[in-house]
Design a protein around this motif. Structure first.
Motif, mmCIF file in Angstrom:
data_model
loop_
_atom_site.group_PDB
_atom_site.id
_atom_site.type_symbol
_atom_site.label_atom_id
_atom_site.label_comp_id
_atom_site.label_asym_id
_atom_site.label_seq_id
_atom_site.Cartn_x
_atom_site.Cartn_y
_atom_site.Cartn_z
ATOM 1 N N MET A 144 0.836 -1.206 0.000
ATOM 2 C CA MET A 144 0.000 0.000 0.000
ATOM 3 C C MET A 144 0.869 1.253 0.000
ATOM 4 O O MET A 144 0.581 2.237 -0.677
ATOM 5 N N LYS A 145 1.966 1.202 0.785
ATOM 6 C CA LYS A 145 2.896 2.338 0.804
ATOM 7 C C LYS A 145 3.533 2.539 -0.567
ATOM 8 O O LYS A 145 3.654 3.674 -1.063
ATOM 9 N N GLN A 146 3.910 1.438 -1.211
ATOM 10 C CA GLN A 146 4.528 1.527 -2.523
ATOM 11 C C GLN A 146 3.529 2.066 -3.550
ATOM 12 O O GLN A 146 3.881 2.868 -4.425
ATOM 13 N N LEU A 147 2.271 1.627 -3.447
ATOM 14 C CA LEU A 147 1.237 2.119 -4.355
ATOM 15 C C LEU A 147 1.030 3.618 -4.173
ATOM 16 O O LEU A 147 0.897 4.372 -5.147
ATOM 17 N N GLU A 148 1.030 4.061 -2.909
ATOM 18 C CA GLU A 148 0.870 5.492 -2.626
ATOM 19 C C GLU A 148 1.999 6.305 -3.259
ATOM 20 O O GLU A 148 1.757 7.355 -3.868
ATOM 21 N N ASP A 149 3.230 5.792 -3.130
ATOM 22 C CA ASP A 149 4.379 6.489 -3.734
ATOM 23 C C ASP A 149 4.246 6.553 -5.253
ATOM 24 O O ASP A 149 4.562 7.575 -5.882
ATOM 25 N N VAL B 161 1.459 6.538 -7.020
ATOM 26 C CA VAL B 161 0.387 7.470 -7.381
ATOM 27 C C VAL B 161 0.888 8.905 -7.281
ATOM 28 O O VAL B 161 0.608 9.740 -8.143
ATOM 29 N N VAL B 162 1.672 9.196 -6.226
ATOM 30 C CA VAL B 162 2.253 10.535 -6.094
ATOM 31 C C VAL B 162 3.171 10.829 -7.276
ATOM 32 O O VAL B 162 3.160 11.930 -7.839
#
Length: 458
Positions: A75-80, A82-83
């Motif tokens: 989830m953290k990697q996905l957030e990065d 998307v940013v």
């Protein structure tokens, strides 16, 4: 426990002095009034307990933790990602980023499916185990009534006294360890090792009990989340490649490793010898094969540079770590990291096998800086690590516990042998131990398990 029987006690009283009474007998009945011991119920408890042990193993209990941790990392990697996509201007790069995000979603969905299935299985197992445990508890309470000599009660009291003594010992572990001035690290005094925080087998399972792992203590921009793993694949002594993972979750789940080879086989020139090594600035530092040299393997250029320790430095298990019953082979050199860089820990014959600390300058090739001599004989320790310029040494206490017993402050040159800081182990042996100054965790490799511990400072 009492057992109920009806005894017929025959007492034969000869009346040899009375000829007329020859052949007469006196028969007495002796009855035990205690109830019959329910051995069938005890057998049932033993069978149920055995089934519980087989169904609830330590490996199964870590599955859920690994999946949750993997999901958090994804989830953290996905957030990065998307940013990053939001900052894209090029349509081409945006399309590529969208494809990466699509793949991330697919992996997250797969993790969610596995997590849901595992959670359902565990819920069912938990319900079944709860019912079984309650039944066993009720049965054991009944069976305890047969303990006429109160053996169980005395054992409980003894265990309680033992636990209280251990608690008291931990609270009064030692007087404060060497004080680290705020100007050097600002962490204060090491007072406790908490955990383990992470404990898991790698994708190799139990195949390789010797190895090392962790993070780059000084990573390049963009590599902050990477983890590395080296297993000694030849005779538990030699390794010839470094395996890297993008995140901790990918390491735990064995997803997408990248292998960088030092050589094509084992053992040969520049082969990794022994489990003690560290990663610093995208270079692996380790004991070169069959020599008293330090090797620096640059993962970007795939080149090896070397620098020699004193010629009387122990290698090939001359001054290994160990404990009373065994030694950890090929652990003559130990590489550690702290807030200021890299050190190599070793012993020489001229220093009588006692530990020597040498700071490594991370140039290419590497060079040695300052050196400190201690009175700690290397074979009396099982591992060492550095924190804020202070060397700590551990020793084997028992199968469940390792103890930090020694420290050497490179600033004040003061030694202490009276530390009693415990490390609770997941397996019998810790073949590798190193401190990461970025997250203040200890990284351990313990009989094929990768483990982390949190250092608690005053």
């Amino acid at each position: 426990m009492s057992q109920s029987y009806i005894f017929i006690l025959k007492i034969v009283i000869p009346f040899s002095f009375l000829p007329s009474a020859t052949g007469n007998e006196c028969l007495c009945d002796l009855k035990n009034l205690d109830p019959v011991f329910p051995k069938d119920e005890l057998t049932k408890v033993e069978t149920t307990a055995l089934k519980c042990v087989r169904s609830i193993t330590s490996e199964k209990m870590t599955d859920l933790d690994r999946l949750v941790l993997g999901l958090q990392q994804r989830m953290k990697q996905l957030e990065d990602n998307v940013v990053g996509l939001e900052k894209e201007n090029s349509n081409l790069y945006a399309a590529v980023s969208l494809r990466i995000i699509e793949l991330e979603f697919a992996e997250i969905q797969d993790l969610l499916n596995k997590l849901n299935q595992t959670t359902n299985d565990y819920q069912l197992l938990s319900v079944q185990a709860t019912v079984q445990l309650e039944d066993m508890k009720d049965t054991m309470v009944k069976l305890e009534k047969f303990d006429k000599k109160q053996v169980i009660k005395k054992n409980r009291e003894n265990q309680m006294k033992k636990n209280l003594e251990q608690c008291k010992e931990e609270l009064e572990a030692s007087s404060p360890p060497p004080t680290v001035s705020p100007g050097r690290c600002g962490l204060g005094q090491l007072v406790k090792v908490a955990g383990p925080r992470t404990s898991s087998l790698t994708e190799y399972s139990t195949s390789y009990p010797y190895g090392a792992w962790g993070r780059d203590a000084n990573p390049a921009p963009g590599d902050e989340n990477k983890y590395w793993l080296v297993v000694l694949t030849s005779s538990n002594v030699y390794g010839y490649y470094v395996r890297q993972y993008s995140t901790l979750s990918t390491l735990l789940l064995g997803i997408g490793p990248k292998d960088t080879y030092i050589s094509s086989s084992n053992p040969t020139t520049n082969t990794i010898q022994g489990p003690n090594m560290v990663m610093y600035a995208n270079a692996l530092y380790y004991n070169c094969y069959n020599t008293y040299y330090v090797c620096q393997f640059n993962l970007a250029t795939r080149t090896v540079s070397t620098v020699a320790l004193p010629s009387d430095t122990g290698y090939n298990s001359k001054f290994p770590f160990g404990h009373v019953t065994s030694s950890y082979s090929y652990t003559d050199m130990d590489f550690t990291t702290d807030e200021s860089g890299i050190y190599v820990i070793y012993a020489t014959t001229s220093n009588f096998g006692n530990v020597i600390i040498t700071k490594i300058e991370t140039s290419d090739p590497p060079v040695f800086k300052q050196t400190w001599f201690t009175s700690l004989h290397k074979k009396t320790a099982t591992n060492t690590f550095m924190v804020c310029g202070v060397l700590y040494a551990t020793r084997y206490l028992d199968k469940e516990t390792e103890r930090i017993f020694y420290s050497y402050d490179t600033k004040t040159k003061k030694e202490r042998y009276d530390l009693k800081i415990k490390i609770h182990k997941v397996k019998t042996n810790i073949e590798y131990l190193n401190y990461d100054p970025r997250d203040h965790l200890l990284y351990a490799y313990s009989d094929a398990y990768i483990v982390t511990y949190e250092l608690i400072f005053q």
